[in-house]
Enzyme design. Structure first.
Site, PDB file in Angstrom:
ATOM      1  N   SER A 159      67.796 108.590   5.712  1.00  0.00           N
ATOM      2  CA  SER A 159      67.681 109.839   4.973  1.00  0.00           C
ATOM      3  C   SER A 159      68.624 109.796   3.780  1.00  0.00           C
ATOM      4  O   SER A 159      69.557 108.996   3.735  1.00  0.00           O
ATOM      5  CB  SER A 159      68.013 111.045   5.864  1.00  0.00           C
ATOM      6  OG  SER A 159      69.373 111.030   6.237  1.00  0.00           O
ATOM      7  N   GLU A 185      62.529 108.638  12.385  1.00  0.00           N
ATOM      8  CA  GLU A 185      63.442 108.612  11.244  1.00  0.00           C
ATOM      9  C   GLU A 185      64.297 107.346  11.282  1.00  0.00           C
ATOM     10  O   GLU A 185      64.918 107.029  12.300  1.00  0.00           O
ATOM     11  CB  GLU A 185      64.363 109.833  11.252  1.00  0.00           C
ATOM     12  CG  GLU A 185      65.329 109.858  10.066  1.00  0.00           C
ATOM     13  CD  GLU A 185      66.511 110.791  10.264  1.00  0.00           C
ATOM     14  OE1 GLU A 185      67.554 110.537   9.645  1.00  0.00           O
ATOM     15  OE2 GLU A 185      66.391 111.758  11.049  1.00  0.00           O
ATOM     16  N   ARG A 215      78.580 108.586  17.536  1.00  0.00           N
ATOM     17  CA  ARG A 215      78.026 109.930  17.747  1.00  0.00           C
ATOM     18  C   ARG A 215      77.926 110.203  19.239  1.00  0.00           C
ATOM     19  O   ARG A 215      77.467 109.353  20.002  1.00  0.00           O
ATOM     20  CB  ARG A 215      76.662 110.051  17.074  1.00  0.00           C
ATOM     21  CG  ARG A 215      76.765 109.940  15.551  1.00  0.00           C
ATOM     22  CD  ARG A 215      75.452 110.177  14.835  1.00  0.00           C
ATOM     23  NE  ARG A 215      75.622 109.928  13.413  1.00  0.00           N
ATOM     24  CZ  ARG A 215      74.635 109.954  12.521  1.00  0.00           C
ATOM     25  NH1 ARG A 215      73.399 110.224  12.915  1.00  0.00           N
ATOM     26  NH2 ARG A 215      74.876 109.712  11.237  1.00  0.00           N
ATOM     27  N   ARG A 237      68.660 105.938  20.199  1.00  0.00           N
ATOM     28  CA  ARG A 237      69.661 107.011  20.139  1.00  0.00           C
ATOM     29  C   ARG A 237      70.872 106.569  20.963  1.00  0.00           C
ATOM     30  O   ARG A 237      70.884 106.671  22.187  1.00  0.00           O
ATOM     31  CB  ARG A 237      69.058 108.299  20.701  1.00  0.00           C
ATOM     32  CG  ARG A 237      69.868 109.555  20.405  1.00  0.00           C
ATOM     33  CD  ARG A 237      69.177 110.780  20.985  1.00  0.00           C
ATOM     34  NE  ARG A 237      67.903 111.026  20.331  1.00  0.00           N
ATOM     35  CZ  ARG A 237      67.747 111.732  19.215  1.00  0.00           C
ATOM     36  NH1 ARG A 237      68.812 112.273  18.641  1.00  0.00           N
ATOM     37  NH2 ARG A 237      66.560 111.927  18.689  1.00  0.00           N
ATOM     38  N   ARG A 275      69.336 101.179  13.976  1.00  0.00           N
ATOM     39  CA  ARG A 275      68.031 101.691  14.404  1.00  0.00           C
ATOM     40  C   ARG A 275      66.875 100.965  13.713  1.00  0.00           C
ATOM     41  O   ARG A 275      65.760 100.936  14.233  1.00  0.00           O
ATOM     42  CB  ARG A 275      67.951 103.194  14.144  1.00  0.00           C
ATOM     43  CG  ARG A 275      66.668 103.812  14.656  1.00  0.00           C
ATOM     44  CD  ARG A 275      66.555 105.286  14.357  1.00  0.00           C
ATOM     45  NE  ARG A 275      67.405 106.089  15.211  1.00  0.00           N
ATOM     46  CZ  ARG A 275      67.323 107.421  15.290  1.00  0.00           C
ATOM     47  NH1 ARG A 275      66.437 108.075  14.554  1.00  0.00           N
ATOM     48  NH2 ARG A 275      68.127 108.093  16.098  1.00  0.00           N
TER      49      ARG A 275
END
Length: 423
Positions: free
Chosen positions: A351, A348, A261, A276, A387
């Site tokens: 998900s 987070e 990403r 991140r 993460r």
């Protein structure tokens, strides 16, 4: 892509969906206008084509001047048919392009609003009181450096900002999390899959990732290929242009892949450590299901994610994400957020999204039904990623710099119960 029949019959539902997402409801009228133009052009084309066929029969019977006149009319009509076909094709392309820009319609009960308008569904576990234990909280990077598990400096030297090395026990810990996740998925009926990390544009577009967040994606222009940010992309394309058999229940896959990403727009956010980053690993659950079973499958995905979080002994909360914070393909998304002691906030870590038939329509993945075929539903959810190491290191840190190892991970770490700092 949403169902055009639904758009035609209940445009107000789609307009409200756009508003709840914070998107332009006027696009609905543009789609309807393009769709109407397409159908009108198609009708003209069919009429002219029918006349052309009839005229062909008359030419075969005619003679002399009558035949020459009919041939001239045939030539004129042929040119008109080609023109009308081109007009219809252009209108159809325009209608599809506009329809693809519409996000999926949120399910009933999804909160309206943006990123901060979620609903908290439940809290599980209690964050540790480090002060009462006499533990001075360190963040995951300090802990990881003490274990010689994370090397950000050399990651930046080799690849730039937001890259890193996982070394020694850090590499082993990530593999432990991912293997535990894959084993759990396998026990829950998912087929283990190692997926490609480069995909064609039609696959990336089909999953809905080339919308307003396309600047997050790495593109290899020379090869016309995209680097995936999740194995969901490859798994969604796995059965594209196929009619699949769901008579024995959903088709379930667990994809393991590296993910990439660009983190565009995140300047200044989570710059320390591995929260991140540009590259990470992930195990992603993915299922194809009957449309009417999608919500139940979505709940099943959430329960598996929670099972994994509880096995890792992490305090977390579950939130129902607001419509404006859904990805374009999701009709509902549940996030699980672990407690981050160093920042005293929820972060987070996973998900799960119910994409209903949105992706399958774009990728032409169908099942046989009584009157032909129908698009299936797709559901995705993460059960292990890089993460998670952040939450593990911070929540299980000890006063001496060591880290408690949850029992579920010990078989993957040679029986280690504690990670000791390297002096």
């Amino acid at each position: 892509m949403i169902d055009l029949k639904l758009l035609r019959s209940t445009p107000d539902v789609v307009r409200e969906s756009q508003r709840s997402r914070g998107d332009d409801p006027g696009v609905v009228d543009e789609v309807l206008a393009a769709d109407a133009a397409n159908r009108a052009a198609l009708q003209e084309f069919e009429t002219a084509r029918a006349e052309q066929k009839l005229l062909g029969k008359d030419v075969a019977k005619a003679q002399g001047e009558e035949k020459q006149a009919l041939l001239a009319r045939t030539k004129e009509l042929s040119a008109k048919v080609k023109e009308l076909q081109a007009t219809a094709d252009a209108a159809a392309t325009r209608a599809v392009e506009l329809a693809r820009s519409l996000g999926n319609i949120p399910e009933p009960g999804v909160p309206s609003g943006g990123e901060d308008d979620f609903t908290v569904m439940r809290h599980v576990g209690t964050p540790r009181d480090f002060a009462a234990e006499g533990v001075e909280v360190q963040d995951h990077l300090a802990i990881g450096e003490g274990l010689k598990a994370i090397d950000m400096e050399r990651g930046a030297k080799v690849s730039g900002a937001r890259f890193y090395f996982l070394t020694g026990i850090g590499a082993r810990l990530e593999l432990a999390v991912l293997n535990a996740a894959m084993d759990l998925a396998y026990r829950r009926g998912f087929s283990p899959t190692i997926t490609p990390t480069l995909v064609r544009p039609e696959t990336m577009a089909g999953t809905g990732f080339l919308g307003k967040h396309s600047d997050e994606i790495y593109f290899l222009e020379r090869d016309d290929l995209y680097l995936v940010g999740t194995s969901e992309v490859a798994l969604a394309g796995y059965h594209s242009d196929e009619i699949i058999d769901l008579s024995d229940g959903p088709l379930r896959y667990a994809g393991w892949s590296a993910c990439y990403r660009r983190e565009a727009g995140s300047a200044g956010r989570d710059t320390r450590g591995i929260i991140r980053v540009h590259q990470f690993h992930k195990v992603e659950m993915f299922a194809y299901a009957h449309a009417e079973d999608a919500a139940a499958e979505h709940e099943r995905f959430l329960s598996i994610e929670e099972e994994m979080l509880q096995a890792l002994e992490l305090p977390y909360r579950v939130i129902d994400t607001a419509a404006g914070d859904l990805g374009s393909s999701a009709a509902r998304k549940f996030d699980c957020e672990a407690w981050l002691p160093s920042q005293e906030r929820w972060m987070e870590v996973t998900s799960t999204s119910n994409c209903t038939t949105y992706q399958a329509r774009r990728l032409n993945t169908r099942e046989r039904v009584e009157n032909g075929t129908a698009p299936v539903a797709t559901i995705n959810g993460t059960i292990g990623t890089t993460r998670w190491l952040v939450a593990l290191l911070e929540n299980h840190q000890q006063a001496d710099g060591s880290v408690h190892v949850p029992e579920v991970l010990r078989p993957y770490l040679g029986g280690l119960e504690v990670l000791e700092p390297v002096r």
